[in-house]
Write an enzyme that holds these catalytic residues in place. Sequence first.
Site, PDB file in Angstrom:
ATOM      1  N   ASP A  24     101.277  61.275 124.562  1.00 23.66           N
ATOM      2  CA  ASP A  24     101.040  60.238 123.078  1.00 23.66           C
ATOM      3  C   ASP A  24     101.509  60.850 121.900  1.00 23.66           C
ATOM      4  OD1 ASP A  24      99.149  58.930 124.618  1.00 23.66           O
ATOM      5  OD2 ASP A  24      97.561  60.349 124.517  1.00 23.66           O
TER       6      ASP A  24
ATOM      7  N   ASP B 237      95.773  62.138 122.822  1.00 24.80           N
ATOM      8  CA  ASP B 237      95.448  63.548 123.426  1.00 24.80           C
ATOM      9  C   ASP B 237      96.769  64.267 124.239  1.00 24.80           C
ATOM     10  OD1 ASP B 237      94.992  61.991 125.750  1.00 24.80           O
ATOM     11  OD2 ASP B 237      93.860  64.040 126.622  1.00 24.80           O
TER      12      ASP B 237
ATOM     13  N   ASP C  89      93.911  55.759 123.376  1.00 20.56           N
ATOM     14  CA  ASP C  89      94.495  56.248 124.657  1.00 20.56           C
ATOM     15  C   ASP C  89      93.539  56.167 125.676  1.00 20.56           C
ATOM     16  OD1 ASP C  89      96.549  57.550 126.677  1.00 20.56           O
ATOM     17  OD2 ASP C  89      95.358  59.272 126.205  1.00 20.56           O
TER      18      ASP C  89
END
Lengths: 62, 772
Positions: free
Chosen positions: B671, B667, B480
């Site tokens: 996600d 995080d 990410d």
Amino acid sequence: MDSLYLLIPVALVFVAVGIKLLLWAIDNGQYDDLDKEAWRIIAEEQKHDAKHQPEEGKRQQP
Amino acid sequence: MCCPGCRAVAGMIAANGLESFYQQRTAYSERPAAAEFSLNDQYLIYDDEDMAERFCQRETDGTVTARLLLGGITCAACTWLIENSLAPVTGVGSALVNLQQSRLDVRFDPATIKLSEIFSRVESLGYRPRPFHASTQRDQMSADYRRDLRRLGVAGFGMMQVGMFAVALHAGDIQGIQEQYQGLLRWFSLLVSSFVVYYSASTFFTTAWRHLRQGALVMDLPVALAIGLAWLASAWATITNSGQVYFDSVVMFTFFLLLGRFMEARVRQKHSLTWFDAESALPDAVSCERDGSWVTVPRTQVGAGERVLLRPGETIAVDAEILSGDSAVREDTFNGEHLPRAVTTGDTVYAGTVNVEGALEARVLGSYLESRLAALQQSVEVAQTEKPRLARLADRVASWFVAGVLLVTSATALAWLQIDSSQALWVALSVLVISCPCALALATPAALTAAASSLRGSGVIVRGENALEALSRTTHLLFDKTGTLTEGQLEVARVELLSDVEREQVLAIAASLQRWSNHPISQAFQGIEGAPGFEQVNYHVGQGLSGRQGGIAYRMGSEAFCRAFCPALSPAPEAPLYWVALCTADRQLAWIGLSDKVRDEAAEVIRTAKQAELEVGLLTGDSSAQGPLLAAQLGIDRVDIGLEPQQKMQHVQALQADGAVVGMVGDGLNDAPVLSLADASFAVAGATDLARTQADFVIVGGDLSAVTSTWRKARACRRIILQNFGWALGYNLSAIPLAAMGYVPPWAAAIGMSLSSLLVVANSLRLNRDSG
């Protein structure tokens, strides 16, 4: 050697009592947190120091 | 000190004389997030009796016991810190933390101390307290744990007892024993071991049978076969007073295996936070208009159509449509980005996002179940069921093993029927006992336990079952962007000067203006010393700041906001940064370009991953040009931008359909579904509770390079497991011919089994030693 006929059953009774105690302790939640109990013995020692200044702890009140 | 939160923690620790936390802690606690709201307000709602009743219990002596769930609790020293800082507080009777359940039971006198103060105190220590509500899943976990422990305890007692008899029997084999005593010892061994097999080993039989019915061969099958057949044969030998007994091997095997599995489960479950869901990220208190005045009510009691007040800095509790007010909301819950979206009357704001700038009045659109956040939680649950189950190494070995052992045993039996039919049964049985898969079955749990506890020491919590195996086979590693590869905090990247005013001076003016703002942009200027003498600084919601210094008026903010003041302002530079302008009425001063700071170790992590021939990719919810720019800078080939949480899932699913084993690092709340779906996933430091819940690995320290070091550990773990299998199979292969020729007495079988198991455990412990 004939004493074995008495001693072994006696030993088994002890085992049964031991297992019973262990199961009671587990169901009683005494083993639910194995990590903390290992630390508690160290923590106890510190608590005695803390006891000397309990006033200070209380003064922290807002 | 990294942040005010840390300083507060350190100060409180020192003030209460609890310095030894630093000597006792076994792992670094997580960095507490900067407090987003004033400490007490959020918790005042729990002083309400109806609200408190749901997690509090009134005792007979007038005190109250409250159960709190703690987020961010990592090791035994944490429990000690919490207990010892609460205990001396007046009004608190006792405080007990259960680390395994992340639970705090605090008994207090409601007349002396309020519940909200206890909440605030726990929070000021750096943990995230919330009410603990009973759930069936949690009860189930604790019931399973106790059941496993009971089985293990019984097997342990049985092993000692049968072992005692076995020493006498083995000694009798060697130096002779009267038949009556041999019979006696055998009968008592039979009695004890029958109980152990029935009570403790039953789990192997049920698991093996359950999988067998579905046509799957698992490690429990050879285990159940070995235990069952060895016990049956020994029982038969006892009843007919012939042959040989292997009761000691049976119970020892049961105990070793239960112990190995218990330890493995314990290392993993210590930090299972399965009870955090998306809803628990929402505040429990909502300001709502009732009968013409604003009152604080529990979130669950707010219905559609009611008017609510959304204060700046607070997490929005419900999906709502804005009736009046301008503000910006940070929607990292859904897109992972930290820069807020400007909202005004008529716009919809979502539960779980953070109102950054101004107070808003809004109309509630629906309950939690209808909210966008609930949809996210649903995706998480869907992802959990769709996560591919990689076949375990052990189970794949097991099927070959079962076939091999059965083949050899029947071959032996057939051969001995030709040679000496009276011996055939006993020789065949000794082959079965010798080929007992003790070391084989211990090979995996022992290695996994050692690897997990070693990782724990270096700041990585292993949560997922099978996660280390999946990680060692990972082919794709996806990241990410915001908060994972970057720190999620803006910094000044470029200053385009538009006049003769120097860079330092521009930044000083900007910094002093930004002091008045709590927009995320102001963080970028925090480390810069401001210019003195600013007055009449005003914050214009959604636009920028204005202020005066020495008679000159300044404006700083968006292009439109500054151009209205200074028509001569040139357009923002092309580069893909977040640009803010600074100007006076007749002079443009500068464009300041802000960007998210990339983690120092990110480049190294990507390079290491690529060297290891992993496919590296970037999946981000940010749709700006920042993503591709960052990817180019770090050398990531695959970039996908502007993804919703559900789209991230689709990407991973598509890869998995092509046979890839996907590792994911993230995080945010957004996600969580993809972390849950990926074969092996990491939640980095500062990740939301929901993301942690879904990740297989949680990185506690702030270091992203833990991703690659964990990967290396997983590879090492796989190597050790293979070595263990090699040894266990090698031992069995070399012992089986001896047993087949009838050379192995029961005592040798018992010793051989213990030694090979010990060797496997010792080999696994090497994972704990070397840090690489």
